[in-house]
Design an enzyme around this catalytic site. Sequence first.
Site, mmCIF file in Angstrom:
data_model
loop_
_atom_site.group_PDB
_atom_site.id
_atom_site.type_symbol
_atom_site.label_atom_id
_atom_site.label_comp_id
_atom_site.label_asym_id
_atom_site.label_seq_id
_atom_site.Cartn_x
_atom_site.Cartn_y
_atom_site.Cartn_z
ATOM 1 C CD GLU A 148 -24.042 -24.502 24.568
ATOM 2 O OE1 GLU A 148 -23.575 -23.757 24.307
ATOM 3 O OE2 GLU A 148 -23.888 -24.390 25.168
ATOM 4 C CB CYS B 110 -22.588 -20.125 26.818
ATOM 5 S SG CYS B 110 -22.413 -17.889 27.317
ATOM 6 C CE LYS C 218 -11.348 -26.976 37.540
ATOM 7 N NZ LYS C 218 -11.945 -27.615 36.088
ATOM 8 C CD GLU D 241 -22.477 -18.492 30.743
ATOM 9 O OE1 GLU D 241 -23.686 -19.017 30.166
ATOM 10 O OE2 GLU D 241 -21.402 -18.330 30.400
#
Length: 489
Positions: free
Chosen positions: A392, A295, A185, A261
């Site tokens: 983040e 990331c 997906k 992750e």
Amino acid sequence: MTDPNREQSVVDSVPHQLLIDGSWRPAGSGATTVVEDPATEKALCEVADAGRDDGLAALAAADRAQPAFAAMAPRERSDILRRAYEAVLARVEDLALLMTLEMGKPLAEARGEVTYAAEFLRWFSEEAVRVDGGFAVSPDGRNRFLVMRQAVGVSVFVTPWNFPLAMGTRKIAPAIAAGCAMVVKPAPQTPLSMLALAQILQEVGLPDGVLNVVTTTDAADVVEPVLRDGRARKLSFTGSTAVGRLLLEQASSKVLRTSMELGGNAAFLVFDDADVDRAVEGAMQAKMRNMGEACTAANRFLVQRGIADEFSRRLADRMGALTVGRGTEDGVQVGPMIDGKGRDKIVDLVGDAVAHGAEVVLGGERADGPGYFYRPTVLTGVPAHSRLNSEEIFGPVAPITVFDDEAQALADANATDFGLVDYVFTQDLDRALRVSERLEAGMVGLNTGLVSNPAAPFGGIKQSGLGREGGTVGIDEFLETKYVAIATA
């Protein structure tokens, strides 16, 4: 600047439907969703928008394909991956343009990602034939131990928009090497790169049903039933920690093997004895790769007081010299953010830091015109309690905080729930090793701003994830260990 006719041709060359059991088909409901160019806010095309039944059909196809694919000779699976590696490299320009159109990164970076993505195919083509086991005599000498490793089974992948091709191959390649069928997906913002990869894998001989791709804007409706069904045995996800937690809960009902992750909050430590040229260059790599939408991006710059002013000035000079624009244009180095929501988050984070006393040295504002652009930004005097230090950023913003000694630097770097990667710049070998050992992160960039490599294990600790992708251990995530006890006379 690329030709608009070529842009349309590249978009049209990719299937816009679901891939299920080797066939391209529309969503069962007939629904479609628009893929947007974030640099222009204009539609590129429409792709199928899958629902619950489509996801379950993809799962059924993978389940049917699983036994035969797991039994396929390792060399055959290796050869498929090798042919895919060569096919991807043969189409670098088209794949890079496709990625730039749907995601926004400059063409030069997109070409780099295509090459990086291809390397996972090559690396795991070589690992496919190296899956081994073991044989041993029991300590009392009465029995023999036979250890074998077998494919974990049907795997479900949820991939992100920021590296739409590389994050696909980083999961798909080891799954193929191990003999696992898949349901993928992709992110709704960037489905075209995954559809192009699936098309290539079909062309190079991947059996029908082994790879199934389901594009959707309703991940919950599609993914959760697949995870709770019982036929899937593995989940691998790259994305936010919040979504990762939700998927872990769903996967727990069937005790699926999981790889996660997740988010990062990377600290970039610069000590007084660092080579400033090298540190600034590393900062540009760690911060501005993918416009900061990674990331692994440096999220917090912690600079020792004696070098802080010089480092801040030189980093601002470098970031201020970057050209912002549509990634298809010549000389552009910074493309748009992925969408309005992503840009608005950056605006809010910078506004919060400034409200708490941070100083804007460079940027701090949106760019004019259409597209989701935000100018490269450097902030100094960022207080520890500002949101920039805990959330983040995912954008071209470098917040700089000063520290006085090593103990403070380590305490500040580790003061986060995340632990994906940190960066350290120092010329003191003892300090380099000492700090690398004490940083609470799954990866450390020592005097470098780039850690990602298909031949190295990628992953984090704490709330940055579970498991590792890449390297010699990457295939282990797709293998179960079976022990056979053999009685001897």
